[in-house]
Design a protein around this motif. Structure first.
Motif, PDB file in Angstrom:
ATOM      1  N   SER A 133      16.627   0.019  -8.209  1.00 29.09           N
ATOM      2  CA  SER A 133      16.558  -1.035  -9.432  1.00 29.09           C
ATOM      3  C   SER A 133      15.227  -1.629  -9.496  1.00 29.09           C
ATOM      4  O   SER A 133      14.745  -1.852  -8.567  1.00 29.09           O
ATOM      5  CB  SER A 133      17.804  -1.508  -9.626  1.00 29.09           C
ATOM      6  OG  SER A 133      17.944  -2.253  -8.400  1.00 29.09           O
ATOM      7  N   PHE A 134      15.031  -1.950 -10.961  1.00 27.64           N
ATOM      8  CA  PHE A 134      13.684  -2.837 -11.181  1.00 27.64           C
ATOM      9  C   PHE A 134      14.251  -4.312 -10.748  1.00 27.64           C
ATOM     10  O   PHE A 134      15.190  -4.606 -11.122  1.00 27.64           O
ATOM     11  CB  PHE A 134      13.213  -2.592 -12.307  1.00 27.64           C
ATOM     12  CG  PHE A 134      12.756  -1.181 -12.568  1.00 27.64           C
ATOM     13  CD1 PHE A 134      11.348  -0.877 -12.094  1.00 27.64           C
ATOM     14  CD2 PHE A 134      13.409  -0.130 -13.029  1.00 27.64           C
ATOM     15  CE1 PHE A 134      10.985   0.546 -12.105  1.00 27.64           C
ATOM     16  CE2 PHE A 134      12.972   1.283 -13.182  1.00 27.64           C
ATOM     17  CZ  PHE A 134      11.675   1.292 -12.659  1.00 27.64           C
ATOM     18  N   PRO A 135      13.237  -5.184 -10.311  1.00 34.15           N
ATOM     19  CA  PRO A 135      12.016  -4.851  -9.804  1.00 34.15           C
ATOM     20  C   PRO A 135      11.966  -3.766  -8.568  1.00 34.15           C
ATOM     21  O   PRO A 135      12.735  -4.136  -7.911  1.00 34.15           O
ATOM     22  CB  PRO A 135      11.291  -5.976  -9.818  1.00 34.15           C
ATOM     23  CG  PRO A 135      12.393  -6.967  -9.402  1.00 34.15           C
ATOM     24  CD  PRO A 135      13.320  -6.468  -9.972  1.00 34.15           C
ATOM     25  N   LEU A 136      10.927  -3.203  -8.387  1.00 33.72           N
ATOM     26  CA  LEU A 136      10.853  -2.349  -7.021  1.00 33.72           C
ATOM     27  C   LEU A 136       9.391  -2.472  -6.592  1.00 33.72           C
ATOM     28  O   LEU A 136       8.575  -3.041  -7.299  1.00 33.72           O
ATOM     29  CB  LEU A 136      11.250  -0.890  -7.302  1.00 33.72           C
ATOM     30  CG  LEU A 136      10.627  -0.069  -8.491  1.00 33.72           C
ATOM     31  CD1 LEU A 136       9.280   0.425  -8.054  1.00 33.72           C
ATOM     32  CD2 LEU A 136      11.611   1.189  -8.501  1.00 33.72           C
ATOM     33  N   VAL A 137       9.117  -1.996  -5.300  1.00 24.80           N
ATOM     34  CA  VAL A 137       7.758  -2.276  -4.951  1.00 24.80           C
ATOM     35  C   VAL A 137       7.258  -0.793  -4.546  1.00 24.80           C
ATOM     36  O   VAL A 137       7.988   0.115  -3.942  1.00 24.80           O
ATOM     37  CB  VAL A 137       8.088  -2.988  -3.490  1.00 24.80           C
ATOM     38  CG1 VAL A 137       6.496  -3.175  -2.974  1.00 24.80           C
ATOM     39  CG2 VAL A 137       8.608  -4.332  -3.794  1.00 24.80           C
ATOM     40  N   ILE A 138       5.850  -0.528  -4.791  1.00 24.50           N
ATOM     41  CA  ILE A 138       5.076   0.633  -4.847  1.00 24.50           C
ATOM     42  C   ILE A 138       4.159   0.332  -3.633  1.00 24.50           C
ATOM     43  O   ILE A 138       3.356  -0.704  -4.071  1.00 24.50           O
ATOM     44  CB  ILE A 138       4.600   1.456  -5.973  1.00 24.50           C
ATOM     45  CG1 ILE A 138       6.075   1.692  -6.633  1.00 24.50           C
ATOM     46  CG2 ILE A 138       4.028   2.630  -5.555  1.00 24.50           C
ATOM     47  CD1 ILE A 138       5.986   2.476  -7.991  1.00 24.50           C
ATOM     48  N   LYS A 139       3.976   0.933  -2.523  1.00 30.34           N
ATOM     49  CA  LYS A 139       2.885   0.760  -1.513  1.00 30.34           C
ATOM     50  C   LYS A 139       2.197   2.069  -1.159  1.00 30.34           C
ATOM     51  O   LYS A 139       2.717   3.094  -1.137  1.00 30.34           O
ATOM     52  CB  LYS A 139       3.478   0.510  -0.308  1.00 30.34           C
ATOM     53  CG  LYS A 139       4.376  -0.908  -0.458  1.00 30.34           C
ATOM     54  CD  LYS A 139       4.847  -1.252   0.884  1.00 30.34           C
ATOM     55  CE  LYS A 139       5.766  -2.815   0.986  1.00 30.34           C
ATOM     56  NZ  LYS A 139       6.303  -2.883   2.200  1.00 30.34           N
ATOM     57  N   ALA A 140       0.756   1.881  -1.197  1.00 34.96           N
ATOM     58  CA  ALA A 140      -0.196   2.900  -0.765  1.00 34.96           C
ATOM     59  C   ALA A 140       0.063   3.113   0.770  1.00 34.96           C
ATOM     60  O   ALA A 140       0.069   1.802   1.228  1.00 34.96           O
ATOM     61  CB  ALA A 140      -1.430   2.626  -1.304  1.00 34.96           C
ATOM     62  N   ASP A 141       0.131   3.885   1.376  1.00 33.87           N
ATOM     63  CA  ASP A 141       0.175   4.273   2.693  1.00 33.87           C
ATOM     64  C   ASP A 141      -1.487   3.948   3.428  1.00 33.87           C
ATOM     65  O   ASP A 141      -2.428   4.270   2.871  1.00 33.87           O
ATOM     66  CB  ASP A 141       0.591   5.592   3.178  1.00 33.87           C
ATOM     67  CG  ASP A 141       0.813   5.527   4.520  1.00 33.87           C
ATOM     68  OD1 ASP A 141       1.265   4.475   5.109  1.00 33.87           O
ATOM     69  OD2 ASP A 141       0.773   6.913   5.318  1.00 33.87           O
ATOM     70  N   GLY A 142      -1.250   3.427   4.583  1.00 36.16           N
ATOM     71  CA  GLY A 142      -2.560   2.995   5.247  1.00 36.16           C
ATOM     72  C   GLY A 142      -3.101   1.622   4.850  1.00 36.16           C
ATOM     73  O   GLY A 142      -2.141   0.960   3.939  1.00 36.16           O
ATOM     74  N   LEU A 143      -4.177   1.315   5.178  1.00 41.18           N
ATOM     75  CA  LEU A 143      -4.810  -0.162   5.066  1.00 41.18           C
ATOM     76  C   LEU A 143      -5.436  -0.300   3.864  1.00 41.18           C
ATOM     77  O   LEU A 143      -6.315   0.806   3.665  1.00 41.18           O
ATOM     78  CB  LEU A 143      -5.777  -0.199   6.479  1.00 41.18           C
ATOM     79  CG  LEU A 143      -5.243  -0.477   7.970  1.00 41.18           C
ATOM     80  CD1 LEU A 143      -6.097  -0.600   8.807  1.00 41.18           C
ATOM     81  CD2 LEU A 143      -3.923  -1.442   7.746  1.00 41.18           C
ATOM     82  N   ALA A 144      -5.208  -1.341   3.090  1.00 40.85           N
ATOM     83  CA  ALA A 144      -5.761  -1.239   1.734  1.00 40.85           C
ATOM     84  C   ALA A 144      -6.373  -2.909   1.635  1.00 40.85           C
ATOM     85  O   ALA A 144      -6.170  -3.445   0.563  1.00 40.85           O
ATOM     86  CB  ALA A 144      -4.682  -0.798   0.717  1.00 40.85           C
ATOM     87  N   ALA A 145      -6.325  -3.251   2.826  1.00 44.11           N
ATOM     88  CA  ALA A 145      -6.903  -4.656   2.765  1.00 44.11           C
ATOM     89  C   ALA A 145      -5.867  -5.787   2.074  1.00 44.11           C
ATOM     90  O   ALA A 145      -6.479  -6.528   1.372  1.00 44.11           O
ATOM     91  CB  ALA A 145      -8.265  -4.957   2.221  1.00 44.11           C
ATOM     92  N   GLY A 146      -4.729  -5.359   2.336  1.00 42.26           N
ATOM     93  CA  GLY A 146      -3.678  -6.140   1.660  1.00 42.26           C
ATOM     94  C   GLY A 146      -3.421  -6.061   0.188  1.00 42.26           C
ATOM     95  O   GLY A 146      -2.897  -6.770  -0.614  1.00 42.26           O
TER      96      GLY A 146
END
Ligand code: AMP
Ligand code: GLY
Length: 426
Positions: free
Chosen positions: A139-152
């Motif tokens: 359900s929303f809100p949800l979190v989407i993350k890029a994999d790997g290091l992305a300097a936070g």
């Protein structure tokens, strides 16, 4: 001993400052360091990711111990390269550093071993990611993350489907976060108090550091975009004895034990980012290094010799060297460039630094600074960390804010509410 600290942030200045007080120390180097480390160490112009040059330098100079500050060289395998040459180095090896370097690995690791974290799904294509969004599983809100290091920067909290679709496009199609766009993680959004839980591990045994708490949001009252950290305090008022024991028993020890089972003996700092939810502490992320700026207030409170402590990790005898801590409370307020964490300008002259450094009880750790012809200039997003430790947190913070009034640079930005919290706890 000859010691090399790798990195150029406030964390590395704080580590170098503490190492510079060690009776073991003969010569201290920082690569590349900043204007602050230049006053206590010899800065060496080698970038933290130039592993070949770093290992050559350490071999030529007969460095006895290298301490790695940032995550990137750790995930690139700097520890493996140094150890192959018989050089002592503090930090996890490449496989162990995957706990931070790959969000997919760390989420799957936690799932395999029942370590509590947000519910998630890995998507290997934009189509898969959008299918997961439409499945109604989250359900929303949800979190989407890029994999790997992305300097936070690779974590996007999405209020609705439109924002989530945009985030998937940004991560997986436009590849705004570089190589980290191959996979994305869709995750349940956790709510609660966010805390940093930082321990040392020598591979089998664990030694917790004093508790600490970061202030991630850019503006007062936790408003605005997330940053690397705008200030930190120690101890953390939110980690009670009960929560401490729960985190050690249900998260930290299982992590170390299951890493051994997976053939990844974890040696170095294990920094667990936690959300204290209504259902108990849940892991947001693992980091494989000290916190920045959490290290600054922690180093102010450390009474033991940091070199002994670091060596006990490298030599695998941590429990024999318990760490002694000052009972005082400490704080650190970050002075950042105007616009940080978004666009900002560098090269602004810093005024009042020498006067402020001379104030009794004030310690200043440099981050993005450089010195030219006797003057200090800004050289990054986070510029300085103004720190103090006093009998109470409010006294420490009062002292810091008074000192800050003497420093200025064009666009200077800082939070006025670091340490404004419920006091008590551990
Ligand atoms: P990470 O890079 O995974 O540490 O995420 C960076 C920041 O995003 C964290 O420090 C949290 O403030 C926030 N965050 C990450 N995951 C979640 C989550 N599942 N729920 C809420 N906030 C999150
Ligand atoms: N202050 C947050 C971090 O070091 O990751």
């Amino acid at each position: 001993m000859k010691i090399l600290v790798i990195g150029s942030g406030g964390r590395e200045h704080a580590l170098a400052w503490k190492i510079s007080q060690s009776p073991h120390l003969k010569k201290l180097y920082c690569a590349p360091g900043n204007a602050g480390t230049a006053s206590i160490a010899e800065n060496v112009p080698i970038m933290d990711t130039d592993i070949k040059d770093l290992v050559n330098f350490a071999s030529q100079e007969n460095i006895d111990l290298t301490v790695v500050g940032p995550e990137l060289p750790l995930t690139l395998g700097i520890v493996n390269v140094f150890e192959k040459k018989g050089l002592k180095i503090f930090g996890p090896d490449e496989d162990s550093a995957e706990l931070e370097g790959s969000k997919v690995y760390s989420k799957q690791f936690m799932e395999r071993h029942n370590i509590t974290s947000a519910r998630y799904k890995v998507a290997y294509s934009p189509k898969e990611a959008k299918k997961a969004l439409n499945s109604g599983e989250f359900s929303f809100p949800l979190v989407i993350k890029a994999d790997g290091l992305a300097a936070g920067t690779g974590v996007i909290i999405c209020e609705d489907r439109e924002k989530a679709t945009e985030a998937i496009n940004l991560i997986m199609i436009e590849k705004k976060f570089g190589v980290s766009g191959k996979q994305a993680i869709i995750e349940e959004c956790l709510t609660g108090m966010e805390v940093s839980f930082i321990v040392l591990s020598d591979g089998t045994r664990v030694l917790p550091l004093v508790t600490t708490m970061d202030h991630k949001a850019a503006y007062d009252r936790d408003q605005g975009p997330n940053t690397g950290g705008m200030g930190a305090i120690s101890p953390s008022p939110f980690i009670s004895r009960e929560i401490f024991n729960e985190v050690m028993n249900s998260i930290v020890f299982p992590t170390i034990i299951h890493m051994i089972e997976e053939g990844r003996k974890y040696k170095g700092v294990l920094y667990v980012g936690l959300m204290l939810t209504e259902d108990g502490p849940k892991v947001l992320e693992y980091n494989c290094r000290f916190g920045d700026p959490e290290t600054q207030p922690q180093m102010l409170r450390m009474e033991s010799d940091l070199v002994d402590v670091l060596l006990s990790v490298v030599e695998e005898n941590v429990l024999e060297k318990e760490i002694k801590w000052d009972r005082k409370a400490s704080g650190c307020v970050i002075l950042a460039s105007g616009g940080y964490p978004l666009e900002y300008e560098k090269g602004k002259r810093i005024q009042g630094l020498d006067e402020t450094s001379a104030i009794d009880g004030i310690t200043i750790f440099h981050a993005g600074t450089k010195q030219q012809e006797g003057e200090y200039y800004t050289n990054g997003g986070r510029v300085l960390g103004i720190c103090a430790s006093e009998k109470s947190l409010s006294e420490a913070m009062g002292k810091i804010y008074k000192a800050i009034s003497k420093i200025s640079f064009d666009g200077m930005q800082f939070r006025k509410d670091i340490g404004v919290l419920r006091e008590g706890g551990e």
